[in-house]
Structures are given as C-alpha cells and as structure tokens.
Write a protein that holds these residues in place. Structure first.
Motif, short mmCIF file in Angstrom:
data_model
loop_
_atom_site.label_atom_id
_atom_site.label_comp_id
_atom_site.label_asym_id
_atom_site.label_seq_id
_atom_site.Cartn_x
_atom_site.Cartn_y
_atom_site.Cartn_z
N ASN A 132 0.83 -1.20 0.00
CA ASN A 132 0.00 0.00 0.00
C ASN A 132 0.87 1.26 0.00
OD1 ASN A 132 -2.86 -0.80 0.12
ND2 ASN A 132 -2.23 -1.85 1.97
N ASP A 133 2.13 1.13 -0.38
CA ASP A 133 3.04 2.26 -0.38
C ASP A 133 2.60 3.33 -1.37
OD1 ASP A 133 4.43 0.80 1.42
OD2 ASP A 133 6.17 0.44 0.16
N TYR A 134 2.99 4.57 -1.06
CA TYR A 134 2.74 5.69 -1.96
C TYR A 134 4.08 6.23 -2.46
CZ TYR A 134 -2.27 6.15 -1.20
OH TYR A 134 -3.63 5.93 -1.19
N VAL A 135 4.04 6.86 -3.63
CA VAL A 135 5.25 7.44 -4.19
C VAL A 135 5.00 8.91 -4.50
CG1 VAL A 135 4.61 6.69 -6.52
CG2 VAL A 135 6.99 7.26 -6.03
N GLN A 136 5.99 9.75 -4.18
CA GLN A 136 5.93 11.18 -4.46
C GLN A 136 6.86 11.46 -5.63
OE1 GLN A 136 4.38 13.53 -2.15
NE2 GLN A 136 5.10 15.49 -2.94
N LEU A 137 6.34 12.09 -6.68
CA LEU A 137 7.11 12.34 -7.89
C LEU A 137 7.07 13.83 -8.24
CD1 LEU A 137 5.80 9.36 -10.07
CD2 LEU A 137 8.00 9.48 -8.88
N THR A 138 8.20 14.33 -8.72
CA THR A 138 8.29 15.71 -9.20
C THR A 138 9.03 15.72 -10.54
OG1 THR A 138 8.41 16.53 -6.92
CG2 THR A 138 9.05 18.06 -8.67
N PHE A 139 8.38 16.29 -11.57
CA PHE A 139 8.96 16.35 -12.91
C PHE A 139 9.08 17.80 -13.36
CE2 PHE A 139 7.19 12.06 -12.93
CZ PHE A 139 8.16 11.33 -13.60
N ARG A 140 10.07 18.02 -14.22
CA ARG A 140 10.17 19.28 -14.94
C ARG A 140 10.70 18.95 -16.35
NH1 ARG A 140 14.81 19.67 -11.50
NH2 ARG A 140 16.76 19.83 -12.71
N TYR B 112 17.60 15.10 -36.35
CA TYR B 112 16.72 15.21 -35.17
C TYR B 112 17.35 14.52 -33.96
CZ TYR B 112 12.67 14.46 -32.13
OH TYR B 112 11.82 14.42 -31.06
N LYS B 113 17.35 15.20 -32.83
CA LYS B 113 17.87 14.62 -31.59
C LYS B 113 16.75 14.36 -30.58
CE LYS B 113 22.54 16.56 -31.90
NZ LYS B 113 23.56 17.40 -31.22
N SER B 114 15.99 15.39 -30.32
CA SER B 114 14.88 15.21 -29.38
C SER B 114 13.96 16.42 -29.46
CB SER B 114 15.38 15.04 -27.94
OG SER B 114 15.87 16.27 -27.44
N SER B 115 12.81 16.32 -28.81
CA SER B 115 11.87 17.44 -28.73
C SER B 115 11.92 18.07 -27.34
CB SER B 115 10.45 16.96 -29.04
OG SER B 115 10.36 16.53 -30.38
N GLY B 116 13.07 17.92 -26.69
CA GLY B 116 13.27 18.44 -25.35
C GLY B 116 13.67 17.33 -24.40
N THR B 117 13.84 17.68 -23.15
CA THR B 117 14.18 16.69 -22.13
C THR B 117 13.22 16.81 -20.95
OG1 THR B 117 15.77 18.19 -21.11
CG2 THR B 117 16.63 16.65 -22.73
N VAL B 118 12.98 15.67 -20.31
CA VAL B 118 12.15 15.63 -19.10
C VAL B 118 13.02 15.14 -17.95
CG1 VAL B 118 10.15 14.61 -17.98
CG2 VAL B 118 10.02 15.27 -20.38
N VAL B 119 12.94 15.81 -16.81
CA VAL B 119 13.78 15.49 -15.66
C VAL B 119 12.91 15.04 -14.50
CG1 VAL B 119 15.43 16.41 -13.99
CG2 VAL B 119 15.52 17.18 -16.37
N LEU B 120 13.28 13.93 -13.89
CA LEU B 120 12.66 13.47 -12.64
C LEU B 120 13.49 14.02 -11.50
CD1 LEU B 120 10.69 11.77 -10.97
CD2 LEU B 120 12.19 9.79 -11.35
N ALA B 121 12.94 15.00 -10.79
CA ALA B 121 13.69 15.66 -9.72
C ALA B 121 13.50 14.99 -8.37
CB ALA B 121 13.27 17.13 -9.63
N GLN B 122 12.39 14.27 -8.19
CA GLN B 122 12.12 13.64 -6.90
C GLN B 122 11.36 12.33 -7.13
OE1 GLN B 122 9.01 15.37 -4.59
NE2 GLN B 122 9.76 14.62 -2.63
N CYS B 123 11.79 11.31 -6.43
CA CYS B 123 11.09 10.02 -6.45
C CYS B 123 11.28 9.38 -5.07
CB CYS B 123 11.64 9.11 -7.55
SG CYS B 123 10.88 7.46 -7.60
N THR B 124 10.32 9.61 -4.18
CA THR B 124 10.43 9.09 -2.82
C THR B 124 9.24 8.19 -2.53
OG1 THR B 124 9.33 11.08 -1.96
CG2 THR B 124 11.73 11.07 -1.97
N VAL B 125 9.51 7.11 -1.83
CA VAL B 125 8.48 6.14 -1.47
C VAL B 125 8.09 6.35 -0.02
CG1 VAL B 125 7.93 3.69 -1.21
CG2 VAL B 125 9.29 4.46 -3.16
N GLU B 126 6.80 6.42 0.22
CA GLU B 126 6.26 6.59 1.57
C GLU B 126 5.59 5.28 1.99
OE1 GLU B 126 2.44 8.80 3.64
OE2 GLU B 126 3.33 9.66 1.82
N LYS B 127 6.11 4.68 3.03
CA LYS B 127 5.56 3.43 3.53
C LYS B 127 4.22 3.69 4.20
CE LYS B 127 5.63 -0.99 4.48
NZ LYS B 127 5.49 -1.99 3.42
N VAL B 128 3.17 3.07 3.72
CA VAL B 128 1.84 3.22 4.31
C VAL B 128 1.42 1.88 4.90
CG1 VAL B 128 -0.57 3.81 3.87
CG2 VAL B 128 1.25 5.03 2.66
#
Length: 497
Positions: free
Chosen positions: A91-99, A216-232
C-alpha cells in the motif's frame, strides 16, 4: 483525449480486512451516436446483483459482451470489455516531481502549454492512464507540481512494469499537439534518484520527427527531480504485527429505558425475543471478539443504583467484581448482563464521561510504551440524551490523543442529536474550552436503522471506521507495526477418555 484540467484519478478505497481488492478496467467500442451535433459523452454504471447472479463477471480476467438496447436487441456493433486484475503487494505511496527543458514550441504566436500523461502497460498490453499533470501555460521549461499516488496505481506494485510518458501542448479544443514521449520503469526511476540530489533525465522523442528528420535529436528533455516512497501501513499490518484490539462494553442502565419488568422496556428480558441491548451486544460483540486474542471483555454499567448501598454509579462492573470486571467472551458479557439486571435499580442521569475516562486510563499507559501493542475500543450502548455533555466532550477530546476509539450504539427511539454531534462528521468536536479533537474517534450508529436487518449489517456499520482510526493514530505517532508473528497451526483438543 479529455481536458487535462478536469482533475484525475481517485485513489481506490481501503481494503477490507480479509478480502481481496480487485481493479476493474472498462472500455467500450463502436458505441451508437446518440447526439445530433456533438460527439457522445459515455459513462458506464456497474451494478452488482448481490446473491444470485452477475457475480461471474470477475471470475475471468477479461470479458467482452455486446451492449443491448432496452428492448433486448443488440446496439449495433457496440461492445463493452471489462478487465479484472487482483490488487496485491504493498500500500506504499510514491511522491514524484517532474520538470522539462527546451520542449518543442507548437504554438504560432506564443509558447507551448505543456502537460504530461503517464501510462502503465497492463497484462493484455493495453495502456492505462494513471496520472495527468496540470497544464503549465506559455512555457517551454515547465516545472510541474509534485504529486502523490499509490504504487499500485502507478505500476500495479510491479517495479518492472513498463511506464510510458507522453508530453502534449494543451489546446482548449481537445485536439492537443503531441510533443514527444519516453518510457521507463519504476525500478529505473528509483535507481536514477537513489542518492541525495540525484536526478534522472530522458530525451523526449517524437517518433514522426525522428523517422523523417536526419539531424533530429529530441523534442526536449524531461527530468525526474524527486522520487520518494512513503511506507503506508494497513490495519492488517498492525494486527499481524501483534497489536491487540481491546474492547470494553458499557451499558446504559438509566430509568429512561423503562422498567425491565414491562414488555415496553428496552431492558425487558423476554423469553420470546432478545431486547435491543442483547441484539446489539450479540451482533457487534460477535465481531469484536475475533480481534481480541484472550476474548475477555471488561463490561461496565452506568446510571443505576447498585447494591449493597444502592448508590448511583456511572462505571460499575456488571459482574459486580470491581477488581476483575472482565467477562469470558461476549456470551459471558450477556450472562453477566442478565444476572445484573434484577439486582440493580435503573436511575440516572446519563453520564458518559466517567466510563470514557476509565478506559482512557489504560490507553494512556499504552501510549507511553511507544509501541503498537494494544488499541482500546469502547462500545457504549445507550438509549438517549447525554446529561454530562460538556464533560463527555472534554473526555473525548482527551481520548482523541490516545490509542482509543469509541463506538456508540443508540438503542430505542430517543432524540440522538447529541450523539451525532459527538460523532464529529459535521466538523471537528471541541471541548468546552475550544480545544479540538486531534482526530475523529467516535462512531455513532442508531440501532433502529438496523433492527430488521441481518446482524452482520449492524456490525459492519459499527466497525467501519475502526481500522482507519487504528492506522491514523499510529501513523500520527510515527509508530510502525511490529514484525509479523509466525502463524501457529491450530490444535484440536483431544477427546476426554
């Protein structure tokens, strides 16, 4: 694709103890067009026919059926497909932050309004939308808001399950412009952000541009700045970790119940039918004792004159043993109740605070241990208006900071508005000094709503909030469950020679 600003993805309800949770995914194809000027906006209503039919729909992992009109004829080529998947794991939750950085610009007179969608790949290789970010207006370097979702919602608790990320430029018409995509897994996301300050980056690829443009190289980049798991932790985690649910019973013996010798009394001991107090005790107590390892219940009465001096007491042991008020199983509580009733004089007033404070004593001692070993539940059976409302509110507010819950079953047809106030469903309960309860610990149920229903219906309603309250208390204190206890095989007693 629907408007991304419409909100998204409610979390599944908490799992009932001892049951499996199943996720159903529904899709339709070839629906009839019922609108003249616009496209249809279909919705699906799933109904469960309780005992006799319609249960087999989740016995298969995938069912496709034709849709029927009201006259029984098929609705053209319309079909409905239901895919069932048992929810398992954590039942864990995950907190994600993208830019994102340097996304392609899809607008002529302004910059793109990017948003991102996340899909998980199901067992049948279909893609299921699990999250959609908000739209960031006029920005090629968006910082999307952090979000939190369950690990089951994200990847069905399978860290290797493929995840697909799609980035779009929002258009109010609903025809959003595709910017690019990339794939990953939750395991890869965790490993890529394992160290403090570590981020993970993907190229956002538009396959059409990649195949047609040489440089062609890419249409931009996406960064995962945070990935934390919260034990529930769940209620089951605490129970399996050794937490005992200690039930105490309190019975209203005030004169408003009526003379027990009268057939109209709520305490009438008729040989033909158990009174409402007995019915409630059997229905709720039968379930309660399954959570209590020693199945011994302290049982008290309040609002009666008791022997030998016939002074009014608001917390007397109904077995008349103040040193050991415990009764063996609910059957023992019922037996003590039957023996007690002819020996006391129903009186008053209806003071509930003394019995709440009595149970709060052991709960406070338990709190000082800092462990999840015993959680107290007080079951109050009463027929009417509380006389010491101010003191009762103060007692509940104090108990809300302890490992303790209160269940009130209203017996009879009195005005139970005071009880509904104590329940706190309309707002946090406050003591007379204005201090609010730390959490909602009271569940009130009027017995009259269930007197013609099966006993299990009352028990289910009465105990509905206890698992949440247990988890809520220990989580607020930062107390984790103990290690799961090894299962010991049940032994069958040998027959006497």
């Amino acid at each position: 694709m629907s408007d991304p600003e419409m909100g998204w993805v409610p979390e599944p309800p908490a799992m009932t103890l001892g049951a499996s949770r199943v996720e159903l995914r529904v899709s339709c194809h070839g629906l009839l067009d019922r609108d003249t000027l616009t496209k249809p906006h279909p919705c699906v209503l799933l109904k469960l026919y309780s005992d006799e039919q319609w249960v087999e729909i989740v016995s298969q992992t995938k069912v496709t059926k034709p849709l029927l009109l009201k006259n029984g004829k098929t609705a053209g080529k319309s079909t409905i497909t239901i895919v069932a998947e048992e929810v398992s794991g954590t039942n864990d939750y995950v907190q994600l932050t993208f830019r994102a950085h340097k996304l392609d610009n899809k607008d002529l007179f302004s910059k793109s309004d990017p948003f991102m969608e996340i899909y998980k790949t199901n067992g049948d290789q279909s893609d299921q939308l699990v999250w959609r970010t908000e739209v960031v207006k006029n920005n090629l370097n968006p910082n999307w808001e952090p979000f939190r979702l369950s690990l089951h919602s994200l990847c069905s608790c399978d860290v290797h399950r493929p995840l697909k990320f799609l980035v779009y430029d929002y258009d109010s018409s609903g025809k959003h412009d595709f910017i690019g995509e990339f794939t990953s897994t939750f395991q890869e996301m965790q490993e890529g952000t394992a160290n403090p300050g570590q981020e993970m980056q993907w190229d956002c690829i538009n396959p059409k541009y990649r195949d047609k443009k040489k440089n062609y190289k890419s249409s931009g980049t996406v960064v995962l700045a945070q990935c934390t798991v919260e034990k529930v932790h769940t209620f089951l985690d605490y129970i399996m970790g050794g937490c005992q649910i200690s039930f105490t019973v309190a019975i209203d013996f005030t004169a408003s119940n009526g003379d027990p010798r009268s057939s109209q009394s709520l305490h009438c001991l008729s040989p033909r039918q158990p009174n409402h107090y007995l019915q409630a005790l059997r229905a709720v107590g039968g379930i309660c004792q399954d959570y209590d390892s020693d199945k011994r219940f302290p049982a008290f009465g309040f609002g009666a004159r008791i022997p030998p001096n016939f002074e009014v007491s608001h917390d007397f042991a109904i077995n008349f043993d103040p040193e050991n008020p415990e009764c063996e199983e609910i059957s023992g509580v019922i037996a003590s109740y039957r023996r007690c009733l002819p020996q006391i004089q129903l009186y008053g007033p209806t003071n509930v605070a003394p019995i709440i404070n009595r149970v709060a004593g052991p709960a406070q001692r338990e709190q000082s241990t800092g462990q999840a070993t015993k959680y107290s539940v007080l079951l109050v059976l009463t027929d009417g208006v509380v006389s010491d409302m101010a003191e009762t509110r103060a007692a509940i507010v104090h108990a809300s900071r302890l490992p303790m819950s209160i269940i009130i079953v209203g017996v009879g047809n009195a005005d139970f508005s005071d009880m509904r106030l104590l329940d706190g469903d309309d707002g946090p309960l406050r003591c007379p000094r204005g201090v609010p309860a730390a959490r909602d610990i009271v569940q009130f149920v009027p017995f009259r709503d269930f007197k013609d229903a099966a006993p299990s219906a009352l028990a289910k309603c009465v105990l509905a909030e206890v698992p949440r309250q247990v988890v809520e208390y220990y989580a607020s204190q930062g107390i984790s469950p103990g290690a799961p206890r090894p299962c010991t095989p049940a032994t069958t007693p040998s027959p006497s020679p």
